[in-house]
Structure formats: C-alpha cells, structure tokens
Design a protein around this motif. Structure first.
Motif, PDB file in Angstrom:
ATOM      1  N   ILE A  68       0.958  -1.270  -0.063  1.00 12.33           N
ATOM      2  CA  ILE A  68      -0.192  -0.067   0.044  1.00 12.33           C
ATOM      3  C   ILE A  68       0.978   1.207   0.066  1.00 12.33           C
ATOM      4  O   ILE A  68       0.573   2.118  -0.618  1.00 12.33           O
ATOM      5  N   ARG A  69       1.878   1.323   0.757  1.00 14.41           N
ATOM      6  CA  ARG A  69       2.737   2.387   0.936  1.00 14.41           C
ATOM      7  C   ARG A  69       3.566   2.612  -0.423  1.00 14.41           C
ATOM      8  O   ARG A  69       3.872   3.772  -1.021  1.00 14.41           O
ATOM      9  N   ARG A  70       4.057   1.356  -1.057  1.00 11.02           N
ATOM     10  CA  ARG A  70       4.904   1.664  -2.332  1.00 11.02           C
ATOM     11  C   ARG A  70       4.006   1.965  -3.385  1.00 11.02           C
ATOM     12  O   ARG A  70       4.452   3.060  -4.246  1.00 11.02           O
ATOM     13  N   PHE A  71       2.658   1.903  -3.450  1.00  7.22           N
ATOM     14  CA  PHE A  71       1.994   2.324  -4.588  1.00  7.22           C
ATOM     15  C   PHE A  71       1.063   3.544  -4.188  1.00  7.22           C
ATOM     16  O   PHE A  71       0.141   3.786  -4.934  1.00  7.22           O
ATOM     17  N   SER A  72       1.320   4.373  -2.988  1.00  2.02           N
ATOM     18  CA  SER A  72       0.481   5.303  -2.655  1.00  2.02           C
ATOM     19  C   SER A  72       0.814   6.582  -3.685  1.00  2.02           C
ATOM     20  O   SER A  72      -0.303   7.272  -3.876  1.00  2.02           O
ATOM     21  N   PHE A  73       1.946   6.840  -4.113  1.00  2.00           N
ATOM     22  CA  PHE A  73       1.997   7.896  -5.067  1.00  2.00           C
ATOM     23  C   PHE A  73       1.194   7.640  -6.329  1.00  2.00           C
ATOM     24  O   PHE A  73       0.552   8.599  -7.069  1.00  2.00           O
ATOM     25  N   ALA A  85      -9.815  10.431  -3.288  1.00  4.69           N
ATOM     26  CA  ALA A  85      -8.484  11.286  -3.273  1.00  4.69           C
ATOM     27  C   ALA A  85      -8.211  11.725  -1.877  1.00  4.69           C
ATOM     28  O   ALA A  85      -6.904  11.843  -1.917  1.00  4.69           O
ATOM     29  N   LYS A  86      -9.137  11.919  -1.203  1.00  3.46           N
ATOM     30  CA  LYS A  86      -8.801  12.039   0.417  1.00  3.46           C
ATOM     31  C   LYS A  86      -8.003  10.879   0.881  1.00  3.46           C
ATOM     32  O   LYS A  86      -7.002  11.097   1.565  1.00  3.46           O
ATOM     33  N   VAL A  87      -8.417   9.767   0.641  1.00  3.24           N
ATOM     34  CA  VAL A  87      -7.642   8.410   1.196  1.00  3.24           C
ATOM     35  C   VAL A  87      -6.261   8.306   0.642  1.00  3.24           C
ATOM     36  O   VAL A  87      -5.106   8.212   1.128  1.00  3.24           O
ATOM     37  N   ALA A  88      -6.147   8.612  -0.710  1.00  2.00           N
ATOM     38  CA  ALA A  88      -4.701   8.569  -1.433  1.00  2.00           C
ATOM     39  C   ALA A  88      -3.830   9.863  -1.051  1.00  2.00           C
ATOM     40  O   ALA A  88      -2.683   9.420  -0.882  1.00  2.00           O
ATOM     41  N   PHE A  89      -4.615  10.977  -0.584  1.00  2.00           N
ATOM     42  CA  PHE A  89      -3.648  11.999  -0.353  1.00  2.00           C
ATOM     43  C   PHE A  89      -3.188  11.473   1.100  1.00  2.00           C
ATOM     44  O   PHE A  89      -1.891  11.887   1.434  1.00  2.00           O
ATOM     45  N   ALA A  90      -4.047  11.019   1.874  1.00  2.00           N
ATOM     46  CA  ALA A  90      -3.468  10.660   3.286  1.00  2.00           C
ATOM     47  C   ALA A  90      -2.325   9.470   3.255  1.00  2.00           C
ATOM     48  O   ALA A  90      -1.585   9.619   3.962  1.00  2.00           O
ATOM     49  N   LEU A  91      -2.507   8.572   2.563  1.00  2.00           N
ATOM     50  CA  LEU A  91      -1.261   7.642   2.173  1.00  2.00           C
ATOM     51  C   LEU A  91      -0.178   8.088   1.619  1.00  2.00           C
ATOM     52  O   LEU A  91       0.882   7.853   2.231  1.00  2.00           O
ATOM     53  N   TRP A  92      -0.051   8.813   0.561  1.00  2.00           N
ATOM     54  CA  TRP A  92       1.077   9.298   0.087  1.00  2.00           C
ATOM     55  C   TRP A  92       1.496  10.568   1.003  1.00  2.00           C
ATOM     56  O   TRP A  92       2.824  10.728   1.086  1.00  2.00           O
ATOM     57  N   GLY A  93       0.759  11.358   1.450  1.00  2.00           N
ATOM     58  CA  GLY A  93       1.436  12.535   2.538  1.00  2.00           C
ATOM     59  C   GLY A  93       2.022  11.824   3.468  1.00  2.00           C
ATOM     60  O   GLY A  93       3.094  12.410   4.043  1.00  2.00           O
ATOM     61  N   ALA A  94       1.478  10.858   4.131  1.00  2.00           N
ATOM     62  CA  ALA A  94       2.203  10.020   5.316  1.00  2.00           C
ATOM     63  C   ALA A  94       3.719   9.546   4.848  1.00  2.00           C
ATOM     64  O   ALA A  94       4.515   9.477   5.665  1.00  2.00           O
ATOM     65  N   THR A 115       4.546   0.334  15.728  1.00  2.00           N
ATOM     66  CA  THR A 115       5.796   0.995  15.855  1.00  2.00           C
ATOM     67  C   THR A 115       6.332   1.360  14.518  1.00  2.00           C
ATOM     68  O   THR A 115       7.420   2.049  14.508  1.00  2.00           O
ATOM     69  N   ASP A 116       5.548   1.064  13.463  1.00  2.00           N
ATOM     70  CA  ASP A 116       5.919   1.346  12.029  1.00  2.00           C
ATOM     71  C   ASP A 116       5.443   2.977  12.081  1.00  2.00           C
ATOM     72  O   ASP A 116       4.191   3.382  12.268  1.00  2.00           O
ATOM     73  N   PRO A 117       6.343   4.016  11.679  1.00  2.00           N
ATOM     74  CA  PRO A 117       6.027   5.370  11.725  1.00  2.00           C
ATOM     75  C   PRO A 117       4.832   5.700  10.732  1.00  2.00           C
ATOM     76  O   PRO A 117       3.897   6.362  10.764  1.00  2.00           O
ATOM     77  N   TRP A 118       5.002   5.058   9.484  1.00  2.00           N
ATOM     78  CA  TRP A 118       4.020   5.331   8.404  1.00  2.00           C
ATOM     79  C   TRP A 118       2.509   4.808   9.063  1.00  2.00           C
ATOM     80  O   TRP A 118       1.411   5.587   8.595  1.00  2.00           O
ATOM     81  N   ILE A 119       2.333   3.766   9.568  1.00  2.00           N
ATOM     82  CA  ILE A 119       1.153   3.185   9.972  1.00  2.00           C
ATOM     83  C   ILE A 119       0.483   3.967  10.975  1.00  2.00           C
ATOM     84  O   ILE A 119      -0.586   4.404  11.189  1.00  2.00           O
ATOM     85  N   ARG A 120       1.563   4.560  11.914  1.00  2.00           N
ATOM     86  CA  ARG A 120       1.178   5.671  12.978  1.00  2.00           C
ATOM     87  C   ARG A 120       0.397   6.832  12.483  1.00  2.00           C
ATOM     88  O   ARG A 120      -0.698   7.320  12.863  1.00  2.00           O
ATOM     89  N   LEU A 121       1.282   7.263  11.509  1.00  2.00           N
ATOM     90  CA  LEU A 121       0.609   8.549  10.762  1.00  2.00           C
ATOM     91  C   LEU A 121      -0.480   8.481   9.902  1.00  2.00           C
ATOM     92  O   LEU A 121      -1.458   9.245  10.006  1.00  2.00           O
ATOM     93  N   VAL A 122      -0.569   7.409   9.218  1.00  2.00           N
ATOM     94  CA  VAL A 122      -1.860   7.030   8.481  1.00  2.00           C
ATOM     95  C   VAL A 122      -3.041   6.749   9.257  1.00  2.00           C
ATOM     96  O   VAL A 122      -4.078   7.211   9.208  1.00  2.00           O
ATOM     97  N   SER A 123      -2.662   5.950  10.549  1.00  2.00           N
ATOM     98  CA  SER A 123      -3.920   5.708  11.065  1.00  2.00           C
ATOM     99  C   SER A 123      -4.409   6.940  11.995  1.00  2.00           C
ATOM    100  O   SER A 123      -5.710   6.982  11.837  1.00  2.00           O
ATOM    101  N   ALA A 124      -3.757   7.610  12.554  1.00  2.00           N
ATOM    102  CA  ALA A 124      -4.216   8.849  13.002  1.00  2.00           C
ATOM    103  C   ALA A 124      -4.813   9.726  12.253  1.00  2.00           C
ATOM    104  O   ALA A 124      -5.930  10.368  12.524  1.00  2.00           O
ATOM    105  N   THR A 125      -4.256   9.958  10.955  1.00  2.00           N
ATOM    106  CA  THR A 125      -4.923  10.939  10.042  1.00  2.00           C
ATOM    107  C   THR A 125      -6.274  10.508   9.614  1.00  2.00           C
ATOM    108  O   THR A 125      -7.099  11.391   9.341  1.00  2.00           O
ATOM    109  N   LEU A 126      -6.327   9.143   8.969  1.00  2.00           N
ATOM    110  CA  LEU A 126      -7.501   8.496   8.659  1.00  2.00           C
ATOM    111  C   LEU A 126      -8.796   8.834   9.674  1.00  2.00           C
ATOM    112  O   LEU A 126      -9.833   8.973   9.329  1.00  2.00           O
ATOM    113  N   THR A 127      -8.452   8.520  10.874  1.00  2.00           N
ATOM    114  CA  THR A 127      -9.198   8.584  12.120  1.00  2.00           C
ATOM    115  C   THR A 127      -9.884  10.165  12.484  1.00  2.00           C
ATOM    116  O   THR A 127     -10.977  10.302  12.479  1.00  2.00           O
TER     117      THR A 127
END
Length: 461
Positions: free
Chosen positions: A90-95, A136-145, A318-330
């Motif tokens: 998911i992170r690899r194809f976020s862009f 686009a909101k979800v994609a922006f959260a994934l790529w921005g994180a 512990t994964d910083p990307w998961i932490r940032l995406v989870s908080a943003t989507l919430t």
C-alpha cells in the motif's frame, strides 16, 4: 469510607473491560464491532428515511435502500481487499494512487463528468455515480504520510516539511473548488492539518494555516451567492426560515420532536417532504426524531469509539507510516461526522457532507468502508497482535476471512558513511563521540553472539 467503597465498585465493574482491552487483538475486534454496528444502523436508517421519497419518485419504497445495499456490497469488497493487502505494498503504490485520483479530479471537470445539484463532481457509469474526491482523500493521506515519514529527519526545516505536501494539497483544493465542492475541500484541508499535526509540525504553522483557511473560506463564501446565504442563515437562522434557512430550521424541529426516546422507528414526519435530502445530508435529524436523544447518543458513542480505536491503533504501532496514516484517517473520518452532526444541530454552517456509513450515497459509504479496512489491517500490525498471530495462529476471525499472518516491522537499515574514521578527531567532538559509540555498540554486538540476535528477532515478533 463510602467514597472508597464506590471507587472500589467502579474498578470492579471496569475490570473485565480493562482485561479485555489488554488482549493483543482487542483493537482489531473492537474496530470490527464498531464497523458492523455503524453499517447495520446506517442501512436501517436509510430504509426508514428514504421510503417516502423512493415511493414518490420510483413507485417503490425500497429503491434508495436497494442501491445502498449494493454500495455496501462494493464497500465490503474494498474493505476485505484493504484488510488483506500487505502494508508495504500500500505504501509503495501510494504515489500512483494519488496520481490516478488527481487525474480523475481533472477528468471530472471535462464533459466526461456529470453535473448534479450545480456541481460537476460525479462520474456516472452504467447508472452508478461516484465522486473521485472521496478516494482522493484516502490517497492523499497515504501519500502524504509516506512523504513525511521518508523526510522525518529533515522536517524541522520548513522547505522539507511543506514541499511537496502543501503544493499537492493546493492543487487538489483548486481542482475540487472548480467543481465546485466546498465541503470536500474542507475535509481535504482537515487531512492536511492532521498529517502536519501528527508529523510534529510547529504550532505557529497551524496558526498560519488556520488563518489562511478561514480567510479562503470567507472569500469563497462571499464570491458565491448561495454560500453567502448559507453563512448569513447560520449567523441568524430566523432571517429566512422559508428559504435558505428552511433545512436548518426543519432539522431542529425534527430533533425537538423526537424528545428522549423518539416517535418510533419509521414514524417520523420529516421524511414526508418536510426536510429535503433527509436520507443523505440530514439523516441525523431523522435519527433524533424517530429514536430520540437515545438514538443520537448511540451514534455519538459509536463515532467516539471509532476515534478511540483509531488513535489506539496509531499509538500501539511501531511503524511510523502506519502510525501517521492511522491517526490521519481517524481524524478525517470522525471529523467529517462531527461536521455533519454540527450543521444538523445548528452549530456549523451547512456544507453538504454526508454522515459516514449512515447517510445514503455510494462514494461516501464505499470510501468509509475502505478506511475501516485499512484501520483493521493496521490493527493486526500492532507488535503484540503480530506476536499472538504468529505464535497462536490466526484465530476464529482470521480463519473465517482467510487473512494472512502480518510480517513484523523491520526498521530500515541506516546507511553507513563511506568515509573512514580518522584519528584526528578531538576527544570531545561529536564525531569522536559518535565513533566511540559505534565502536562500543559493535563490540557489544560481537560479544552478544547468536543468542542476542535471536532475542532481538523475538522482540520484534
């Protein structure tokens, strides 16, 4: 003495809940429970709120409800895919996902898009409409994180913190406002603020962003007459009770008519052409009318629990990307619910945002289910959950859904400097201290041997 007794009783009553929350997969199971309750509750309320409108337009009381069931089926497919796809993929194809969504935002402004209710925001394919801005909101959260986590060592500098995140956000804001869709622009801005907040941006930056966002909102409201009418009606609802303030006033009447327990499911009067868009933007008013304060409290508790679980997932990973995406989507999911409920009860101007998983509408329901699928996937990547799944097996839910065992988080290896360490470094300098630290850690690793490496792997697990 009596106070101590009451405190002891409260602790005794909370002990089973506290013990259950300490389980490794508590976040995952709690999220599934909230997701299921919101979905079922939303389907029941859509059926009740849309029955009259469906019969008047299509001759059947189930036309809107049947479409909602179809959208929920498509959303469940995306929920399951988001639950199964590896996080690294998911992170690899976020862009690529972001580029695709930006392309759809451009295409919807062309004759390929369809104009509904004065906005060119939809694609209609085989009679099914969807809004690309929701995805686009979800994609922006994934790529921005991904961008912020990749540059986390440099985000103390403004140019690395804001570029390319803010320019990409401004591009999306512009494309969405060309439709025009102020409500979706507000939620995109909310995603941007959440990304910067949880990435650790300085507080003075948020003061500038909020001031700019408020100024832009006022300017956009003044430019468009219907937005200006919404703003003035919000400031003084009694000025135009039969015109622009009609929806807001009827929503308040419906809420007041419900009382504590409501008139009964299906017994509300607002859906009899008294309240426009009652099964979409103003469905919370129907909940208050038919189920009363108790029904409204249930909705608030469910979204409050969603906020708790989402932040719990973010803090326990512990994964910083998961932490940032989870908080943003919430923040985005719960924030949109707060905005919807806020303008129904008269605390915010009307923006036309649906209530996630409860309002009728295909794009909103499908995207909300996609977000819950991502959060459920992230819940299974908590370190304790990974250890339990790898040692005890997938469990009943995992076997039923045939979910793969998540891989433990491996932090990226640090690059070593190609320059040899010179002996001319001063003993008190940072370079000599760093070299000594590296030599000391290397000696400890050499002395620890295979046993320490095995324990390290077990700790990751």
């Amino acid at each position: 003495m009596a106070t101590a007794t009451k405190t002891t009783r409260r602790r005794g009553a909370l002990t089973p809940l506290t013990a259950w929350l300490t389980r490794p997969l508590a976040s995952f199971h709690l999220l599934l429970a909230v997701f299921g309750l919101l979905t079922v509750f939303g389907l029941v309320m859509v059926l009740s709120a849309s029955s009259v409108d469906s019969f008047n337009k299509d001759g059947s009381s189930y036309s809107v409800f049947s479409k909602q069931v179809m959208y929920c089926g498509a959303g469940l497919v995306l929920f399951y895919l988001a639950l199964r796809v590896p996080v690294k993929l998911i992170r690899r194809f976020s862009f690529a996902l972001l580029l695709g969504c930006v392309g759809l935002l451009v295409a919807v402004l062309t004759p390929l898009g369809t104009e509904l209710n004065g906005a060119r925001s939809w694609f209609v394919v085989a009679g099914v409409s969807f809004q690309p801005v929701e995805f686009a909101k979800v994609a922006f959260a994934l790529w921005g994180a991904h961008v912020l986590v990749t540059k986390r060592a440099l985000i103390a500098q403004y140019r690395h913190l804001l570029v390319p995140l803010v320019p990409a956000a401004l591009l999306m804001f512009t494309l969405v406002m060309l439709q025009p869709d102020l409500g979706s622009t507000v939620t995109l801005f909310l995603v941007l603020l959440a990304l910067l907040w949880f990435a650790g941006a300085p507080l003075r930056l948020f003061a500038v962003l909020l001031l700019g966002g408020l100024t832009g909102g006022v300017v956009l409201s003044v430019v468009a007459s219907y937005r200006l009418a919404r703003l003035t009606t919000f400031l003084n609802p009694g000025t135009d009770p039969s015109g622009h303030g009609y929806q807001s006033m009827q929503a308040l009447y419906a809420l007041a008519d419900g009382g504590l327990f409501g008139r009964g499911l299906g017994q509300g009067w607002s859906k009899w052409q008294y309240l426009p868009n009652v099964h979409n933007d103003f469905i919370f008013a129907v909940i208050g009318e038919e189920l009363g304060f108790v029904g409204c409290a249930i909705v608030l508790v469910l979204f409050g629990t969603s906020a708790y679980v989402g932040m719990r997932i973010a803090t326990r990973n512990t994964d910083p990307w998961i932490r940032l995406v989870s908080a943003t989507l919430t923040v985005w999911l719960v924030g949109q619910a707060v905005i919807n409920i806020g303008y129904v009860v008269g605390l915010l101007p009307t923006t036309g945002l649906p209530l996630p998983l409860i309002s009728s509408g295909g794009s909103s329901v499908v995207t909300s289910m996609l977000v819950f699928g991502l959060l459920a996937n992230f819940a299974r990547h908590e370190p304790e959950a990974i250890a339990a799944l790898r040692s005890l097996g997938p469990g009943k839910v995992g076997k039923l859904l045939r979910l793969p065992t998540p891989a433990p988080y491996r932090p990226p290896a640090r690059r070593r400097s190609a320059r040899p360490t010179t002996s001319s470094s001063r003993p008190g300098s940072k370079s000599s201290g760093a070299a000594a630290t590296r030599r000391g850690s290397g000696d400890r690793r050499a002395r620890s041997g295979p046993r320490a490496r095995t324990q390290t792997r077990g700790g990751h697990r």
